[in-house]
Motif scaffolding. Structure first.
Motif, PDB file in Angstrom:
ATOM      1  N   ARG A 221      10.484  17.610  -6.337  1.00  0.00           N
ATOM      2  CA  ARG A 221      11.110  18.195  -7.376  1.00  0.00           C
ATOM      3  C   ARG A 221      11.470  17.671  -8.674  1.00  0.00           C
ATOM      4  NH1 ARG A 221      16.223  18.118  -5.369  1.00  0.00           N
ATOM      5  NH2 ARG A 221      17.118  19.998  -6.117  1.00  0.00           N
ATOM      6  N   ILE A 222      11.753  16.354  -8.705  1.00  0.00           N
ATOM      7  CA  ILE A 222      11.548  15.541 -10.132  1.00  0.00           C
ATOM      8  C   ILE A 222      10.277  15.874 -11.042  1.00  0.00           C
ATOM      9  CG2 ILE A 222      11.893  13.366 -11.277  1.00  0.00           C
ATOM     10  CD1 ILE A 222      13.790  12.661  -8.838  1.00  0.00           C
ATOM     11  N   ALA A 223       9.154  15.721 -10.394  1.00  0.00           N
ATOM     12  CA  ALA A 223       7.857  15.800 -11.016  1.00  0.00           C
ATOM     13  C   ALA A 223       7.923  17.221 -11.590  1.00  0.00           C
ATOM     14  CB  ALA A 223       6.960  15.604 -10.147  1.00  0.00           C
ATOM     15  N   ILE A 224       8.365  18.223 -10.760  1.00  0.00           N
ATOM     16  CA  ILE A 224       8.107  19.660 -11.252  1.00  0.00           C
ATOM     17  C   ILE A 224       9.092  19.866 -12.316  1.00  0.00           C
ATOM     18  CG2 ILE A 224       8.575  21.848 -10.547  1.00  0.00           C
ATOM     19  CD1 ILE A 224       7.677  21.297  -7.549  1.00  0.00           C
ATOM     20  N   ALA A 225      10.147  19.278 -12.420  1.00  0.00           N
ATOM     21  CA  ALA A 225      11.426  19.659 -13.428  1.00  0.00           C
ATOM     22  C   ALA A 225      10.433  19.008 -14.550  1.00  0.00           C
ATOM     23  CB  ALA A 225      12.530  19.027 -13.001  1.00  0.00           C
ATOM     24  N   ALA A 226      10.270  17.915 -14.353  1.00  0.00           N
ATOM     25  CA  ALA A 226       9.594  16.814 -15.896  1.00  0.00           C
ATOM     26  C   ALA A 226       8.557  17.789 -16.342  1.00  0.00           C
ATOM     27  CB  ALA A 226       9.221  15.498 -15.278  1.00  0.00           C
ATOM     28  N   MET A 227       7.590  18.529 -15.387  1.00  0.00           N
ATOM     29  CA  MET A 227       6.406  19.268 -15.936  1.00  0.00           C
ATOM     30  C   MET A 227       6.782  20.295 -16.897  1.00  0.00           C
ATOM     31  SD  MET A 227       3.530  20.867 -13.500  1.00  0.00           S
ATOM     32  CE  MET A 227       4.648  22.035 -12.838  1.00  0.00           C
ATOM     33  N   TRP A 228       8.002  20.809 -16.306  1.00  0.00           N
ATOM     34  CA  TRP A 228       8.590  22.079 -17.279  1.00  0.00           C
ATOM     35  C   TRP A 228       9.451  21.816 -18.240  1.00  0.00           C
ATOM     36  CZ3 TRP A 228       5.618  26.187 -16.332  1.00  0.00           C
ATOM     37  CH2 TRP A 228       4.988  26.347 -15.252  1.00  0.00           C
ATOM     38  N   ARG A 229      10.268  21.099 -17.934  1.00  0.00           N
ATOM     39  CA  ARG A 229      11.424  20.650 -18.918  1.00  0.00           C
ATOM     40  C   ARG A 229      11.486  19.310 -19.519  1.00  0.00           C
ATOM     41  NH1 ARG A 229      15.791  22.046 -14.157  1.00  0.00           N
ATOM     42  NH2 ARG A 229      15.189  24.351 -14.000  1.00  0.00           N
ATOM     43  N   GLY A 230      10.569  18.419 -19.139  1.00  0.00           N
ATOM     44  CA  GLY A 230      10.494  17.075 -19.884  1.00  0.00           C
ATOM     45  C   GLY A 230      10.320  17.106 -21.435  1.00  0.00           C
ATOM     46  N   ARG A 289      19.516   3.142 -13.568  1.00  0.00           N
ATOM     47  CA  ARG A 289      20.149   4.298 -14.011  1.00  0.00           C
ATOM     48  C   ARG A 289      19.308   5.545 -14.264  1.00  0.00           C
ATOM     49  NH1 ARG A 289      25.106   2.473 -15.890  1.00  0.00           N
ATOM     50  NH2 ARG A 289      25.150   0.295 -16.824  1.00  0.00           N
ATOM     51  N   ASN A 290      20.001   6.829 -13.541  1.00  0.00           N
ATOM     52  CA  ASN A 290      19.203   8.113 -13.465  1.00  0.00           C
ATOM     53  C   ASN A 290      19.759   9.307 -14.287  1.00  0.00           C
ATOM     54  OD1 ASN A 290      21.175   8.629 -11.862  1.00  0.00           O
ATOM     55  ND2 ASN A 290      20.073   8.713 -10.059  1.00  0.00           N
ATOM     56  N   ALA A 291      20.701   9.035 -15.014  1.00  0.00           N
ATOM     57  CA  ALA A 291      21.240   9.961 -15.802  1.00  0.00           C
ATOM     58  C   ALA A 291      20.121  10.846 -16.624  1.00  0.00           C
ATOM     59  CB  ALA A 291      22.252   9.369 -17.074  1.00  0.00           C
ATOM     60  N   ARG A 292      19.182  10.531 -16.894  1.00  0.00           N
ATOM     61  CA  ARG A 292      18.157  11.457 -17.798  1.00  0.00           C
ATOM     62  C   ARG A 292      17.648  12.431 -16.638  1.00  0.00           C
ATOM     63  NH1 ARG A 292      14.114   8.055 -21.682  1.00  0.00           N
ATOM     64  NH2 ARG A 292      15.720   7.159 -23.162  1.00  0.00           N
ATOM     65  N   ILE A 293      17.177  12.319 -15.467  1.00  0.00           N
ATOM     66  CA  ILE A 293      16.698  13.252 -14.731  1.00  0.00           C
ATOM     67  C   ILE A 293      17.867  14.477 -14.351  1.00  0.00           C
ATOM     68  CG2 ILE A 293      15.230  11.724 -13.544  1.00  0.00           C
ATOM     69  CD1 ILE A 293      16.732  11.807 -11.079  1.00  0.00           C
ATOM     70  N   LYS A 294      19.219  13.853 -14.513  1.00  0.00           N
ATOM     71  CA  LYS A 294      20.415  15.165 -14.398  1.00  0.00           C
ATOM     72  C   LYS A 294      20.723  15.656 -15.533  1.00  0.00           C
ATOM     73  CE  LYS A 294      22.363  11.795 -10.913  1.00  0.00           C
ATOM     74  NZ  LYS A 294      23.522  11.110 -10.516  1.00  0.00           N
ATOM     75  N   GLN A 295      20.669  14.891 -16.806  1.00  0.00           N
ATOM     76  CA  GLN A 295      20.997  15.636 -18.060  1.00  0.00           C
ATOM     77  C   GLN A 295      19.897  16.486 -18.635  1.00  0.00           C
ATOM     78  OE1 GLN A 295      22.630  12.366 -20.000  1.00  0.00           O
ATOM     79  NE2 GLN A 295      24.495  11.779 -18.817  1.00  0.00           N
ATOM     80  N   GLU A 296      18.823  15.748 -18.491  1.00  0.00           N
ATOM     81  CA  GLU A 296      17.791  16.503 -19.309  1.00  0.00           C
ATOM     82  C   GLU A 296      16.759  17.375 -18.430  1.00  0.00           C
ATOM     83  OE1 GLU A 296      15.244  13.438 -21.435  1.00  0.00           O
ATOM     84  OE2 GLU A 296      17.062  12.870 -22.590  1.00  0.00           O
ATOM     85  N   LEU A 297      16.575  16.825 -17.295  1.00  0.00           N
ATOM     86  CA  LEU A 297      15.466  17.802 -16.315  1.00  0.00           C
ATOM     87  C   LEU A 297      16.662  18.775 -15.477  1.00  0.00           C
ATOM     88  CD1 LEU A 297      13.097  15.019 -15.201  1.00  0.00           C
ATOM     89  CD2 LEU A 297      13.063  16.578 -17.202  1.00  0.00           C
ATOM     90  N   ARG A 298      18.020  18.368 -15.408  1.00  0.00           N
ATOM     91  CA  ARG A 298      18.705  19.270 -14.742  1.00  0.00           C
ATOM     92  C   ARG A 298      18.313  19.350 -13.159  1.00  0.00           C
ATOM     93  NH1 ARG A 298      17.488  22.631 -19.047  1.00  0.00           N
ATOM     94  NH2 ARG A 298      16.598  24.292 -17.697  1.00  0.00           N
TER      95      ARG A 298
END
Length: 312
Positions: A221-230, A289-298
């Protein structure tokens, strides 16, 4: 009457089906493909067409059964990758580097092929948290200086730098995921059970190291979010919220499985009992720290901790 053939690139965007190419379509790659299909089914929309590069022709049938279009090619053979030029709108690169050498020649081949055709809109690369080396248990964010201490990690650094440089100078949006230990009960070797059955030791509390984890489904799910929102040329820690030392992790798993906890030994004793690869993981301690995946990738993690992931 002769048929009218319009090059795919000439079609208006609304008439084209997005093509996602997965390079390295093993367990996580297949979860990515299934997650894309699930989202399409839930939203009742026509999802992206998923293609996967595989070096094993015998795996083609299994990929087709998962709704994935297989493309046979070998990352170690540049000539076999020509069909990838201009093929995909988005790329997820999960293939590991070669097992030896100072450079990731496979990622170099990916770059060379992609630059010869119409560029995709985004490329997500799966790297490793090992690029930081030992941090003595410190909290680590994506701005920390890299300090790879193994050849395996140095090849990952080479791949990261090569892909980020390519993105910066071509306009391709590149995201790097730094991935810790991947686990899942339905993943081969994806739980501590096998290690516990062997009775292998872990370090004493005073020698123990912090370890980091991500459930394979959350990684997809993180990879997909990065693909669209990163963001362009951006690094993300694909790690969960767990703050746990390695010995504590194996104790937790043993208790859940109703198995004996592993013996605790000194670091000197471990060096006489464990394989070099296993020892290398026991020599690096850091908390991601994993704040970026929560804040930027939602991204909202389905399994925020290993306890939730193993119990589920």
């Amino acid at each position: 009457m002769p048929s009218i053939q319009i090059p795919r690139g000439a079609l208006p965007a609304r008439f084209r089906r997005t093509r996602v190419l997965i390079i390295g379509c093993g367990d996580v790659g297949q979860r990515i493909a299934q997650a894309l299909q699930l989202v399409a089914a839930q939203t009742r929309q026509h999802g992206p067409k998923v293609l996967a590069l595989t070096s094993s022709p015998e795996k083609a049938a299994a990929l087709r059964q998962l709704g994935i279009t297989p493309l046979v090619g070998n990352l170690d053979d540049l000539s076999s990758l020509r069909r990838l030029r201009g093929l995909a709108d988005r790329v997820i690169h999960m293939a590991p580097p070669p097992g030896q050498g100072a450079f990731d020649t496979r990622s170099a081949h990916v770059v060379r092929v992609l630059r010869q055709g119409r560029l995709p809109k985004a490329l997500v690369y799966g790297s490793t948290t090992g690029v930081y080396g030992n941090c003595d248990g410190a909290w680590v964010d994506e701005t920390r200086t890299l300090n790879p201490t193994t050849d395996r990690a140095r090849r990952r650094v080479d791949a990261e730098q090569r892909l980020l440089h390519f993105g910066q100078h071509s306009g391709l949006r590149v995201q790097v995921l730094r991935i810790p230990g991947i686990y899942a009960p339905d993943r081969e070797g994806g739980t501590p059970r096998g290690r516990l059955l062997k009775g292998l030791p872990v370090l004493n509390a005073q020698d123990d190291v912090y370890t980091n984890h991500i459930h394979a489904d959350d990684l997809a799910r993180i990879a997909i979010a990065a693909m669209w929102r990163g963001k362009p040329q951006r690094v993300y820690h694909a790690s969960d919220d767990t703050q746990m030392r390695m010995g504590e992790y194996f104790d937790l798993a043993a208790d859940l499985y109703g198995m004996p906890r592993p013996p605790r030994v000194t670091r000197d004793a471990a060096q006489q009992m464990l394989a070099p690869t296993m020892l290398s993981f026991m020599g690096e301690s850091r908390r991601m720290r994993n704040a970026r995946i929560k804040q930027e990738l939602r991204v909202r993690l389905r399994y925020p901790t290993v306890l939730q992931g193993l119990v589920a």
